[in-house]
Motif scaffolding. Structure first.
Motif, short mmCIF file in Angstrom:
data_model
loop_
_atom_site.label_atom_id
_atom_site.label_comp_id
_atom_site.label_asym_id
_atom_site.label_seq_id
_atom_site.Cartn_x
_atom_site.Cartn_y
_atom_site.Cartn_z
N LYS A 15 0.67 -1.41 0.15
CA LYS A 15 0.07 0.36 0.16
C LYS A 15 0.83 0.89 -0.58
O LYS A 15 0.24 2.42 -0.67
CB LYS A 15 -1.12 0.03 1.27
N SER A 16 1.90 1.47 0.69
CA SER A 16 3.14 2.29 0.90
C SER A 16 3.36 2.74 -0.19
O SER A 16 3.20 3.91 -0.89
CB SER A 16 3.32 2.15 2.28
N ALA A 46 7.91 10.24 12.71
CA ALA A 46 6.83 10.87 12.77
C ALA A 46 6.65 11.94 11.80
O ALA A 46 7.32 12.37 11.11
CB ALA A 46 6.97 12.23 14.17
N GLY A 47 5.44 11.42 10.95
CA GLY A 47 4.61 12.43 9.94
C GLY A 47 5.93 12.16 8.29
O GLY A 47 6.23 12.84 7.33
N ARG A 48 6.46 10.76 8.49
CA ARG A 48 6.97 10.01 7.03
C ARG A 48 6.01 8.36 7.09
O ARG A 48 6.04 8.03 7.48
CB ARG A 48 8.45 9.51 7.64
N ILE A 49 6.13 8.93 5.93
CA ILE A 49 5.05 7.15 4.96
C ILE A 49 6.59 6.64 4.59
O ILE A 49 7.49 7.14 3.86
CB ILE A 49 4.67 7.75 4.01
N GLY A 50 6.50 5.60 5.10
CA GLY A 50 8.23 4.20 4.93
C GLY A 50 7.46 3.25 4.27
O GLY A 50 5.95 2.54 4.36
N SER A 51 8.04 2.74 3.38
CA SER A 51 7.63 1.63 2.29
C SER A 51 8.89 0.27 2.91
O SER A 51 9.05 0.77 3.60
CB SER A 51 7.14 1.50 1.09
N ARG A 52 8.18 -0.94 3.15
CA ARG A 52 9.20 -1.86 2.87
C ARG A 52 10.17 -1.76 2.29
O ARG A 52 11.36 -2.24 2.25
CB ARG A 52 8.59 -2.97 3.30
N GLY A 115 -5.52 1.87 2.99
CA GLY A 115 -5.31 1.49 4.38
C GLY A 115 -5.84 -0.01 3.88
O GLY A 115 -5.92 -0.76 3.38
N LEU A 116 -5.76 0.03 5.52
CA LEU A 116 -5.85 -2.24 5.94
C LEU A 116 -7.74 -1.98 5.54
O LEU A 116 -8.34 -0.91 6.18
CB LEU A 116 -5.56 -2.02 7.61
N ARG A 117 -8.47 -2.77 5.76
CA ARG A 117 -9.73 -3.46 6.07
C ARG A 117 -10.60 -3.43 6.71
O ARG A 117 -10.88 -2.93 8.04
CB ARG A 117 -9.76 -4.28 4.84
N GLU A 140 -8.81 -3.41 -4.06
CA GLU A 140 -7.82 -4.52 -3.26
C GLU A 140 -6.62 -4.42 -3.77
O GLU A 140 -6.78 -5.17 -5.21
CB GLU A 140 -8.63 -5.73 -3.32
N LEU A 141 -5.44 -4.30 -2.93
CA LEU A 141 -4.56 -4.99 -3.76
C LEU A 141 -3.76 -5.72 -3.32
O LEU A 141 -4.65 -6.53 -1.71
CB LEU A 141 -3.19 -3.39 -2.94
N LYS A 142 -2.97 -7.06 -3.54
CA LYS A 142 -3.29 -8.27 -3.30
C LYS A 142 -1.81 -8.78 -2.13
O LYS A 142 -0.56 -8.08 -2.50
CB LYS A 142 -3.62 -8.96 -4.52
N SER A 143 -1.73 -9.08 -1.03
CA SER A 143 -0.16 -9.77 -0.77
C SER A 143 -1.16 -11.36 -0.66
O SER A 143 -1.75 -11.51 -1.01
CB SER A 143 -0.28 -9.09 0.45
N ILE A 144 -0.14 -12.08 -0.68
CA ILE A 144 -0.08 -13.87 -0.49
C ILE A 144 0.17 -14.60 0.52
O ILE A 144 1.37 -14.67 1.57
CB ILE A 144 0.61 -14.36 -1.44
N CYS A 145 -0.92 -15.35 1.13
CA CYS A 145 -0.83 -16.40 2.46
C CYS A 145 0.03 -17.67 2.07
O CYS A 145 0.32 -17.78 1.03
CB CYS A 145 -1.89 -16.86 2.62
N PRO A 146 1.38 -17.62 3.00
CA PRO A 146 2.00 -18.75 3.08
C PRO A 146 1.80 -19.52 1.97
O PRO A 146 2.11 -20.96 1.09
CB PRO A 146 2.23 -19.56 3.94
#
Ligand SMILES: Nc1ncnc2c1ncn2[C@@H]1O[C@H](COP(=O)(O)OP(=O)(O)O)[C@@H](O)[C@H]1O
Ligand SMILES: Cc1cn([C@H]2C[C@H](O)[C@@H](COP(=O)(O)O)O2)c(=O)[nH]c1=O
Ligand SMILES: [Zn+2]
Length: 201
Positions: A15-16, A46-52, A115-117, A140-146
């Motif tokens: 998302k980020s 504080a006040g910063r958007i960070g992505s992994r 954001g999160l649902r 919906e943005l997708k991520s994957i379960c193991p």
């Protein structure tokens, strides 16, 4: 007519990252943007958007009392705002989501909210509930379960990696505190079963 967009997903879905790419795209076209993130989520500072993935940007930290319509309109009077982007939109109040809708409807400024649902118990966050109710566009943005299925749920885990079933809705954390899972594996973990691993799922 400008629209209010809601991009929702489980944690660790990008998302980020997607927000920062969208922001870059507006800015490289010469449009002025405003970025917001929740003051209480200070993982990137504080006040910063960070992505992994390593991208980041400064943002305005919104508090529960922040009037987002007023903040953006004040800037818009100074310099035309081409787009407003909001991260951690699950932490918005319903009234703040209505302020974002007013930016689209009254000022013709597109708003992209990410954001999160749902929370660690599978209940809607206030901001997400209002966005799901009134946004013009839901993606919906997708991520994957193991196991390979789509991960739609967010399991909160303790230091021992065990599922947490009770607690406050808000608890800031990252991959150490939350695991994105499909509904089946989320339910199994909440019922006391083991967490899935790629080889066994
Ligand atoms: N070094 C990397 N290269 C590519 N993708 C990465 C890297 N590190 C993390 N990711 C991916 O980035 C995504 C998480 O991005 P992020 O924007 O932080 O998610 P969210 O905001 O939804 O929690 C995950 O899909 C993860 O697999
Ligand atoms: C599920 C859940 C999450 N949170 C917090 C944890 C993080 O600080 C953010 C979401 O982070 P993302 O990687 O940007 O998606 O929300 C929470 O407070 N309560 C919850 O139930
Ligand atoms: Zn699964």
């Amino acid at each position: 007519m400008a629209k209010l967009y809601f991009y929702y997903a489980s944690m660790n879905a990008g998302k980020s990252t997607t927000l920062l790419q969208a922001d870059f795209n507006y800015r490289e076209r010469g449009l002025h943007t405003m970025l917001f993130t929740a003051a209480l989520d200070d993982r990137a500072g504080a006040g910063r958007i960070g992505s992994r993935i390593g991208l980041g940007a400064e943002a305005i930290a919104f508090e529960p009392t922040t009037d987002l319509f007023a903040v953006v309109m004040a800037e818009h009077a100074r310099r035309t705002v081409g787009c407003t982007l909001v991260d951690e939109a699950q932490f918005l109040s319903a009234a703040q989501v209505d302020q974002l809708a007013a930016l689209a409807d009254k000022a013709n400024i597109p708003v992209l909210a990410y954001g999160l649902r749902t929370d660690f118990r599978g209940a809607l966050f206030e901001g997400a509930a209002r966005l799901l109710a009134i946004a013009d566009s839901l993606t919906e943005l997708k991520s994957i379960c193991p196991c390979g299925r789509k991960a739609t749920m967010n399991l909160r885990v303790d230091a021992a990696g065990q599922a947490v079933r009770e607690g406050a809705q808000t608890e800031i954390g990252g991959n150490d505190r939350y695991v994105a899972l499909c509904r089946r594996h989320f339910t199994e973990a909440m019922e006391g079963g083991p967490l899935p691993h790629a080889a066994t799922a």
